[in-house]
Scaffold this active site. Structure first.
Site, PDB file in Angstrom:
ATOM      1  N   HIS A   5       0.852  -1.097   0.025  1.00  0.00           N
ATOM      2  CA  HIS A   5      -0.200   0.212  -0.121  1.00  0.00           C
ATOM      3  C   HIS A   5       0.913   1.223   0.247  1.00  0.00           C
ATOM      4  O   HIS A   5       1.912   1.154   0.709  1.00  0.00           O
ATOM      5  CB  HIS A   5      -0.840  -0.018   1.495  1.00  0.00           C
ATOM      6  CG  HIS A   5      -2.023  -0.791   1.118  1.00  0.00           C
ATOM      7  ND1 HIS A   5      -2.491  -1.613   2.538  1.00  0.00           N
ATOM      8  CD2 HIS A   5      -3.012  -1.104   0.493  1.00  0.00           C
ATOM      9  CE1 HIS A   5      -3.528  -2.101   2.341  1.00  0.00           C
ATOM     10  NE2 HIS A   5      -3.696  -2.017   0.955  1.00  0.00           N
ATOM     11  N   CYS A  65      -2.452   3.312   8.977  1.00  0.00           N
ATOM     12  CA  CYS A  65      -3.414   2.165   8.555  1.00  0.00           C
ATOM     13  C   CYS A  65      -4.353   1.841   9.693  1.00  0.00           C
ATOM     14  O   CYS A  65      -5.637   1.637   9.375  1.00  0.00           O
ATOM     15  CB  CYS A  65      -2.639   0.949   8.602  1.00  0.00           C
ATOM     16  SG  CYS A  65      -1.164   0.616   7.776  1.00  0.00           S
TER      17      CYS A  65
HETATM   18  N1  ARG Z   1      -2.972  -7.290   7.033  1.00  0.00           N
HETATM   19  C1  ARG Z   1      -3.718  -5.855   6.248  1.00  0.00           C
HETATM   20  C2  ARG Z   1      -3.526  -6.341   5.028  1.00  0.00           C
HETATM   21  O1  ARG Z   1      -2.587  -6.886   4.134  1.00  0.00           O
HETATM   22  C3  ARG Z   1      -2.774  -4.745   6.772  1.00  0.00           C
HETATM   23  C4  ARG Z   1      -3.238  -3.613   5.971  1.00  0.00           C
HETATM   24  C5  ARG Z   1      -2.473  -2.400   6.409  1.00  0.00           C
HETATM   25  N2  ARG Z   1      -3.104  -1.088   5.927  1.00  0.00           N
HETATM   26  C6  ARG Z   1      -2.436  -0.457   5.166  1.00  0.00           C
HETATM   27  N3  ARG Z   1      -3.186   0.657   5.044  1.00  0.00           N
HETATM   28  N4  ARG Z   1      -1.221  -0.333   5.012  1.00  0.00           N
HETATM   29  O2  ARG Z   1      -4.508  -5.916   4.174  1.00  0.00           O
END
Ligand code: ARG
Length: 293
Positions: free
Chosen positions: A178, A274
């Protein structure tokens, strides 16, 4: 600060690391002591909440749901600007069930007058919320990540819905799946980013649009600590425990850095940004309009 930032967090009671959808996720480590990790996660989430409040934010807590452990990362739920929200389409089956719960939550905010419009990305066009669309108030544009969880086609949808420029940044490294894991926009116009996560075109766009003097490069250590994944408003920054050198670099620029232990959430590949979603983000145009009314 024009007005108090309102940040959504999700109660971590149903949080666990039970599947792997990014390279940071360690279900094995979690299942060595699920009860202990959950207790620690609750304490860490409470500490983040407190730190955001101490920094001057309002925090709104929403409930999570059993079987949807990653709801604790509401940054992925939607992109929000100027009282408009567009709800995510998750790329992984494991998180898809979150869509209807977040849609319901945002519709309830709409009913209460917090949002004017709530829609969702079109079916089949994956987009994982503010995790892949970071608002840049200095430049009045979104920086949007694509190529891992969000589809390139989502960028046009974001641009049309909010009627603001959306700058495409291709993410080329699965560890930085992300945009918010490797890119942080600061209120003073600085951008902290981790170059190995980006394509050559992406790096050129960042340097070109931000200006070299505004670009801070994150080190391997900064990125691995999930410190780039930070919440900033005004001069306040809240982040997972940063390396001392990163904290010092930000303080030199006049920021107040608040450090929080977020280890249980890093086991799932997430940090402070996040774990929040800014609900009252507004563009300069909307702020001007509001001031004139
Ligand atoms: N385990 C989650 C996923 O892989 C973590 C998300 C983290 N969120 C972020 N905005 N980076 O989707």
């Amino acid at each position: 600060m024009a007005f108090t930032p309102k940040l959504l967090m999700v109660d971590p009671s149903h949080f666990e690391v039970s599947y792997v959808i990014n390279p940071w996720m360690k279900p094995g480590a979690w299942h060595e002591d699920p009860a202990g990790h959950l207790r620690q996660a609750q304490a860490c989430s409470a500490a983040l909440h407190q730190s955001l409040v101490d920094a001057g934010a309002d925090v709104v807590m929403a409930p999570g749901a059993p079987g949807l452990p990653d709801m604790v990362f509401p940054a992925n739920a939607a992109v929000v600007l100027d009282r408009r929200a567009i709800v995510a389409r998750f790329a992984c089956d494991e998180r898809r069930g979150e869509e209807e719960l977040f849609l319901k939550l945002f519709r309830s905010y709409e009913a209460r007058g917090l949002f004017d419009t709530v829609v969702q990305y079109p079916e089949g066009i994956f987009q994982e919320g503010a995790g892949d669309a970071l608002w840049d108030d200095s430049r009045q544009q979104f920086w949007a990540g694509y190529g891992q969880r969000s589809a390139k086609a989502s960028l046009q949808v974001t641009e049309d819905f909010f009627n603001v420029p959306v700058v495409p940044l291709e993410l080329i490294n699965p560890r930085f799946y992300h945009l918010d894991t490797c890119f942080l926009v600061l209120s003073g116009g600085e951008i902290l980013y981790y170059p190995p996560a980006f394509s050559a075109e992406g790096k050129a766009l960042i340097e070109g649009l931000a200006g070299k003097e505004n670009v801070l490069e994150a080190t391997d250590e900064d990125a691995a600590a999930f410190s780039v994944n930070a919440v900033n408003f005004g001069k306040q920054i809240v982040m997972a425990r940063p390396p001392a050198s990163l904290k010092a670099r930000l303080e030199e620029r006049g920021y107040r850095v608040r450090s929080v232990d977020l280890d249980p959430f890093i086991l799932s590949g997430g940090g402070a940004y996040c774990m929040t979603l800014r609900l009252n983000r507004s563009s300069a145009a909307a702020a001007q309009k509001a001031a004139a009314e």
